[in-house]
Design an enzyme around this catalytic site. Structure first.
Site, PDB file in Angstrom:
ATOM      1  N   ALA A  80       0.871  -1.173   0.000  1.00  0.00           N
ATOM      2  CA  ALA A  80       0.000   0.000   0.000  1.00  0.00           C
ATOM      3  C   ALA A  80       0.907   1.221   0.000  1.00  0.00           C
ATOM      4  CB  ALA A  80      -0.888  -0.027   1.229  1.00  0.00           C
TER       5      ALA A  80
ATOM      6  N   GLY B 100       0.581  -4.853   0.938  1.00  0.00           N
ATOM      7  CA  GLY B 100      -0.611  -4.863   0.086  1.00  0.00           C
ATOM      8  C   GLY B 100      -0.369  -5.544  -1.255  1.00  0.00           C
TER       9      GLY B 100
ATOM     10  N   GLU C 191      -0.858  -9.055  -0.595  1.00  0.00           N
ATOM     11  CA  GLU C 191      -2.290  -9.245  -0.280  1.00  0.00           C
ATOM     12  C   GLU C 191      -3.150  -9.227  -1.545  1.00  0.00           C
ATOM     13  OE1 GLU C 191      -1.822  -6.090   2.697  1.00  0.00           O
ATOM     14  OE2 GLU C 191      -2.883  -7.402   4.083  1.00  0.00           O
TER      15      GLU C 191
ATOM     16  N   GLU D 144       4.676  -5.023   7.161  1.00  0.00           N
ATOM     17  CA  GLU D 144       4.007  -3.869   7.782  1.00  0.00           C
ATOM     18  C   GLU D 144       4.434  -3.643   9.223  1.00  0.00           C
ATOM     19  OE1 GLU D 144       2.483  -6.319   6.066  1.00  0.00           O
ATOM     20  OE2 GLU D 144       0.916  -5.505   4.769  1.00  0.00           O
TER      21      GLU D 144
END
Ligand code: CAA
Length: 258
Positions: free
Chosen positions: A66, A109, A112, A132
């Site tokens: 992300a 992300g 993911e 993260e």
């Protein structure tokens, strides 16, 4: 087809090839990437000429996570109040299959989103991780759940707690990826695999995708029941008659998608 700032989208016969294209940020996933990707997937799902999608990135990064710069200044009220990342749930509701073709980094992300796809083909250069924790946070797009289901608790816990990356060979051993291909052949191999899927009877494709995904959401008995009901339902399709007749007549099936 609309043009996008963060994606390249190309139709190769019945395959939609989507390439994440924010090279300066290693394809970090921001709100614009999400919105554009949702737009592409809505169009893909609605287009009867398209049967399977491939989502890929660059040689260096599928996606490095992300967008940290987008999140850096946010507080709890912003994140919780807007249910930040909830939009990605819509991506997982795409009904036709999506193959993730991963080369280089698939972190946070990025890992993911690869796991939200129906399966992952990895280049020998692929690296998967949930780093993260090093940013003082945790996975937020399903990584702690999907990684645990994919590779089991020991590896998922170690990766989330230490942030260490898994290379392609370890990811294949652990069942995170379906197979590894040389990096130079990744996209072509993924497109060919997608073309194989796109040439299958479309209702059976949707049913097979749906039932495998149900395995992650339910008990064995309920999942087996769900599978059997959909299997029965496929006997209401023209393509079941065509498929079984074509087999008996020793010829290829000619699908109508009905
Ligand atoms: N968000 C925003 N920008 C990112 C980014 C990210 N996740 N990852 C890389 N970038 C940017 C860098 O800031 C850099 O930009 P500038 O040139 O403007 O400085 C550019 O991409 C190139 O990155 P590096 O110079 O760091 O490249 P490198 O080859 O030295 O390192 C890397 C590559 C190891 C992948 C490193 O970039 C890295 O560690 N990235 C962050 C990985 C990460 O922590 N991901 C998790 C994000 S949080 C998350 O995803 C939450 C969630 O659960 C959804």
């Amino acid at each position: 087809m609309s043009s996008y700032e963060t994606l390249l989208v190309e139709q190769r016969s019945a395959v939609t090839l989507v390439t994440l294209n924010r090279p300066k940020a290693l394809n970090a996933l921001n709100a614009q990437v999400l919105n554009e990707l949702l737009d592409v997937m809505r169009a893909f799902d609605a287009d009867p000429s398209q049967g399977c999608a491939v989502l890929t990135g660059s040689e260096k990064a599928f996606a490095a996570g992300a967008d940290i710069k987008e999140m850096q200044a946010q507080g709890f009220a912003d994140m919780y109040g807007h249910d930040f990342f909830a939009g990605w749930d819509s991506f997982t509701r795409t009904r036709k299959p999506i193959i993730a073709a991963v080369a280089g980094y698939a972190l946070g992300g990025g890992c993911e989103v690869a796991m939200m796809c129906d399966f992952i083909l990895a280049a020998d250069t692929a690296k998967f991780g949930q780093p993260e924790i090093k940013l003082g946070v945790s996975p937020g797009m399903g990584g702690s759940q999907r990684l645990t289901r994919a590779v089991g608790k020991a590896k998922a816990m170690e990766m989330c707690l230490t942030g260490r990356m898994m290379d392609a060979a370890e990811a294949e051993r652990a069942g995170l990826v379906s197979r590894i291909v040389p990096a130079a052949e990744l996209v072509e191999e993924a497109v060919q695999t997608a073309a194989t899927i796109a040439a299958m009877p479309p209702l059976a494709v949707k049913a097979n995708k749906e039932m495998v995904n149900v395995a992650f959401e339910t008990t064995l008995a309920q999942g087996v029941q769900f599978e059997r009901r959909l299997f029965h339902a496929l006997f209401g399709t023209e393509d079941q008659k065509e498929g079984m007749t074509a087999f008996v007549e020793k010829r290829p099936g000619n699908w109508t998608g009905r």
